[in-house]
Design a protein around this motif. Structure first.
Motif, PDB file in Angstrom:
ATOM      1  N   THR A 190      72.455  59.795  71.711  1.00 24.85           N
ATOM      2  CA  THR A 190      71.689  60.856  71.062  1.00 24.85           C
ATOM      3  C   THR A 190      72.463  61.328  69.841  1.00 24.85           C
ATOM      4  O   THR A 190      73.677  61.521  69.913  1.00 24.85           O
ATOM      5  CB  THR A 190      71.477  62.045  72.032  1.00 24.85           C
ATOM      6  OG1 THR A 190      70.778  61.574  73.189  1.00 24.85           O
ATOM      7  CG2 THR A 190      70.686  63.155  71.390  1.00 24.85           C
ATOM      8  N   ASN A 191      71.763  61.508  68.736  1.00 23.87           N
ATOM      9  CA  ASN A 191      72.429  61.932  67.515  1.00 23.87           C
ATOM     10  C   ASN A 191      72.915  63.372  67.657  1.00 23.87           C
ATOM     11  O   ASN A 191      72.138  64.257  67.997  1.00 23.87           O
ATOM     12  CB  ASN A 191      71.473  61.798  66.325  1.00 23.87           C
ATOM     13  CG  ASN A 191      72.165  62.036  65.013  1.00 23.87           C
ATOM     14  OD1 ASN A 191      72.351  63.171  64.602  1.00 23.87           O
ATOM     15  ND2 ASN A 191      72.575  60.962  64.358  1.00 23.87           N
ATOM     16  N   PRO A 192      74.198  63.647  67.378  1.00 24.97           N
ATOM     17  CA  PRO A 192      74.732  64.998  67.551  1.00 24.97           C
ATOM     18  C   PRO A 192      74.211  66.010  66.523  1.00 24.97           C
ATOM     19  O   PRO A 192      74.240  67.208  66.770  1.00 24.97           O
ATOM     20  CB  PRO A 192      76.250  64.800  67.391  1.00 24.97           C
ATOM     21  CG  PRO A 192      76.405  63.544  66.611  1.00 24.97           C
ATOM     22  CD  PRO A 192      75.226  62.690  66.939  1.00 24.97           C
ATOM     23  N   VAL A 193      73.700  65.535  65.390  1.00 24.71           N
ATOM     24  CA  VAL A 193      73.201  66.444  64.358  1.00 24.71           C
ATOM     25  C   VAL A 193      71.745  66.811  64.599  1.00 24.71           C
ATOM     26  O   VAL A 193      71.371  67.981  64.570  1.00 24.71           O
ATOM     27  CB  VAL A 193      73.360  65.814  62.948  1.00 24.71           C
ATOM     28  CG1 VAL A 193      72.769  66.718  61.871  1.00 24.71           C
ATOM     29  CG2 VAL A 193      74.826  65.530  62.659  1.00 24.71           C
ATOM     30  N   GLY A 240      73.803  56.584  69.051  1.00 25.62           N
ATOM     31  CA  GLY A 240      73.600  57.924  68.521  1.00 25.62           C
ATOM     32  C   GLY A 240      72.972  57.984  67.143  1.00 25.62           C
ATOM     33  O   GLY A 240      72.906  59.057  66.548  1.00 25.62           O
ATOM     34  N   ALA A 241      72.492  56.855  66.611  1.00 19.54           N
ATOM     35  CA  ALA A 241      71.854  56.867  65.291  1.00 19.54           C
ATOM     36  C   ALA A 241      70.429  57.396  65.406  1.00 19.54           C
ATOM     37  O   ALA A 241      69.757  57.175  66.411  1.00 19.54           O
ATOM     38  CB  ALA A 241      71.847  55.460  64.698  1.00 19.54           C
ATOM     39  N   ASP A 242      69.970  58.105  64.390  1.00 18.58           N
ATOM     40  CA  ASP A 242      68.607  58.644  64.363  1.00 18.58           C
ATOM     41  C   ASP A 242      67.799  57.902  63.300  1.00 18.58           C
ATOM     42  O   ASP A 242      68.040  58.045  62.111  1.00 18.58           O
ATOM     43  CB  ASP A 242      68.638  60.139  64.054  1.00 18.58           C
ATOM     44  CG  ASP A 242      67.257  60.780  64.115  1.00 18.58           C
ATOM     45  OD1 ASP A 242      66.255  60.056  64.296  1.00 18.58           O
ATOM     46  OD2 ASP A 242      67.175  62.017  63.985  1.00 18.58           O
ATOM     47  N   PHE A 243      66.812  57.093  63.767  1.00 13.95           N
ATOM     48  CA  PHE A 243      65.949  56.314  62.883  1.00 13.95           C
ATOM     49  C   PHE A 243      64.556  56.929  62.764  1.00 13.95           C
ATOM     50  O   PHE A 243      63.602  56.236  62.459  1.00 13.95           O
ATOM     51  CB  PHE A 243      65.803  54.886  63.422  1.00 13.95           C
ATOM     52  CG  PHE A 243      67.041  54.040  63.322  1.00 13.95           C
ATOM     53  CD1 PHE A 243      67.306  53.301  62.187  1.00 13.95           C
ATOM     54  CD2 PHE A 243      67.938  53.983  64.385  1.00 13.95           C
ATOM     55  CE1 PHE A 243      68.442  52.515  62.097  1.00 13.95           C
ATOM     56  CE2 PHE A 243      69.077  53.188  64.305  1.00 13.95           C
ATOM     57  CZ  PHE A 243      69.327  52.458  63.162  1.00 13.95           C
ATOM     58  N   SER A 244      64.409  58.219  62.994  1.00 12.20           N
ATOM     59  CA  SER A 244      63.094  58.861  62.977  1.00 12.20           C
ATOM     60  C   SER A 244      62.365  58.603  61.657  1.00 12.20           C
ATOM     61  O   SER A 244      62.925  58.822  60.574  1.00 12.20           O
ATOM     62  CB  SER A 244      63.231  60.370  63.181  1.00 12.20           C
ATOM     63  OG  SER A 244      63.788  60.652  64.437  1.00 12.20           O
ATOM     64  N   ASP A 245      61.136  58.138  61.758  1.00 11.27           N
ATOM     65  CA  ASP A 245      60.270  57.868  60.609  1.00 11.27           C
ATOM     66  C   ASP A 245      60.838  56.850  59.633  1.00 11.27           C
ATOM     67  O   ASP A 245      60.386  56.760  58.487  1.00 11.27           O
ATOM     68  CB  ASP A 245      59.913  59.158  59.856  1.00 11.27           C
ATOM     69  CG  ASP A 245      59.155  60.145  60.723  1.00 11.27           C
ATOM     70  OD1 ASP A 245      58.268  59.697  61.470  1.00 11.27           O
ATOM     71  OD2 ASP A 245      59.463  61.343  60.668  1.00 11.27           O
ATOM     72  N   ALA A 246      61.839  56.071  60.053  1.00  7.68           N
ATOM     73  CA  ALA A 246      62.371  55.007  59.201  1.00  7.68           C
ATOM     74  C   ALA A 246      61.411  53.824  59.235  1.00  7.68           C
ATOM     75  O   ALA A 246      60.711  53.605  60.215  1.00  7.68           O
ATOM     76  CB  ALA A 246      63.754  54.573  59.684  1.00  7.68           C
ATOM     77  N   VAL A 247      61.375  53.061  58.156  1.00  3.11           N
ATOM     78  CA  VAL A 247      60.511  51.891  58.074  1.00  3.11           C
ATOM     79  C   VAL A 247      61.385  50.661  58.318  1.00  3.11           C
ATOM     80  O   VAL A 247      62.242  50.327  57.507  1.00  3.11           O
ATOM     81  CB  VAL A 247      59.817  51.795  56.697  1.00  3.11           C
ATOM     82  CG1 VAL A 247      58.896  50.594  56.638  1.00  3.11           C
ATOM     83  CG2 VAL A 247      59.051  53.072  56.405  1.00  3.11           C
ATOM     84  N   ILE A 248      61.166  50.037  59.486  1.00  7.63           N
ATOM     85  CA  ILE A 248      61.960  48.878  59.906  1.00  7.63           C
ATOM     86  C   ILE A 248      61.003  47.777  60.329  1.00  7.63           C
ATOM     87  O   ILE A 248      60.004  48.041  60.997  1.00  7.63           O
ATOM     88  CB  ILE A 248      62.881  49.233  61.091  1.00  7.63           C
ATOM     89  CG1 ILE A 248      63.742  50.452  60.767  1.00  7.63           C
ATOM     90  CG2 ILE A 248      63.759  48.058  61.475  1.00  7.63           C
ATOM     91  CD1 ILE A 248      64.536  50.969  61.939  1.00  7.63           C
ATOM     92  N   ASP A 249      61.302  46.547  59.966  1.00  6.87           N
ATOM     93  CA  ASP A 249      60.469  45.419  60.377  1.00  6.87           C
ATOM     94  C   ASP A 249      60.450  45.318  61.896  1.00  6.87           C
ATOM     95  O   ASP A 249      61.464  45.568  62.563  1.00  6.87           O
ATOM     96  CB  ASP A 249      60.995  44.114  59.786  1.00  6.87           C
ATOM     97  CG  ASP A 249      60.875  44.090  58.269  1.00  6.87           C
ATOM     98  OD1 ASP A 249      59.874  44.609  57.758  1.00  6.87           O
ATOM     99  OD2 ASP A 249      61.781  43.553  57.617  1.00  6.87           O
TER     100      ASP A 249
END
Length: 196
Positions: free
Chosen positions: A141-144, A118-127
């Protein structure tokens, strides 16, 4: 200088610069097994802090600095970590259940075994290697935000950046082509694209 110390104290008392955030300073602090549930750490500084096995569930970290911090088995479930700088962190087995990590910078961080349901990594910069490892078990799915974890990571997206991420630009770059002395790909190298 006393004036800077007074300014820092004033910012902390007024909840940060211009009344926005906490301005709390936890740089290099020993926060092992600390419990801070539903607290406001907006724009706080946790640089190089030892946060192992701590509970930061439901906390707000918008715009906070957490680079080089050790957060092994730390509970960030339901936390708002959007717009945070989390590069070079140790996040092994950290709990990000239902956390919001929108636009966070996680370059060169180790997320091995992290719980990301349920974590939201939208537009996060990850290797790229970390993203690929997370995609193997991403779910929920993220509840927020209502965004699925797999979609926010871009799992299965064939349109991923062909040249990797800013921290590892050549990791997913196309193979090099060796040119012959006329500037054409040397077929003897075996690295030329197949001709149709």
């Amino acid at each position: 200088m006393p004036s800077i110390a007074e300014l820092n104290k004033y910012e902390a008392e007024t909840r940060g610069e211009f009344g926005i955030g906490s301005a709390a300073q936890f740089g290099s602090a020993d926060l092992r097994k600390a419990v801070h549930v539903n607290e406001n750490f907006r724009r706080a500084n946790f640089t190089s802090a030892d946060m192992r096995e701590s509970d930061f569930s439901g906390c707000t970290f918008n715009g906070a600095y957490l680079e080089k911090a050790v957060a092994y088995k730390t509970n960030f479930s339901g936390a708002d970590l959007s717009d945070t700088l989390m590069d070079r962190m140790v996040l092994n087995e950290a709990n990000f259940t239902n956390a919001v990590l929108v636009r966070s910078v996680l370059t060169r961080s180790d997320l091995g075994g992290a719980i990301i349901v349920g974590a939201d990594f939208s537009d996060a910069v990850i290797d790229l290697p970390q993203k690929q490892a997370l995609c193997k078990y991403a779910s929920g799915t993220n509840p927020v935000t209502g965004v699925s974890t797999r979609a926010s990571l871009g799992c299965g997206n064939s349109r991923r950046n062909a040249y990797g991420t800013p921290s590892s630009p050549l990791l997913s770059a196309p193979p090099q082509q060796l040119l012959d002395r006329d500037g054409f790909c040397d077929q003897g190298t075996g690295l030329c694209e197949a001709t149709k």
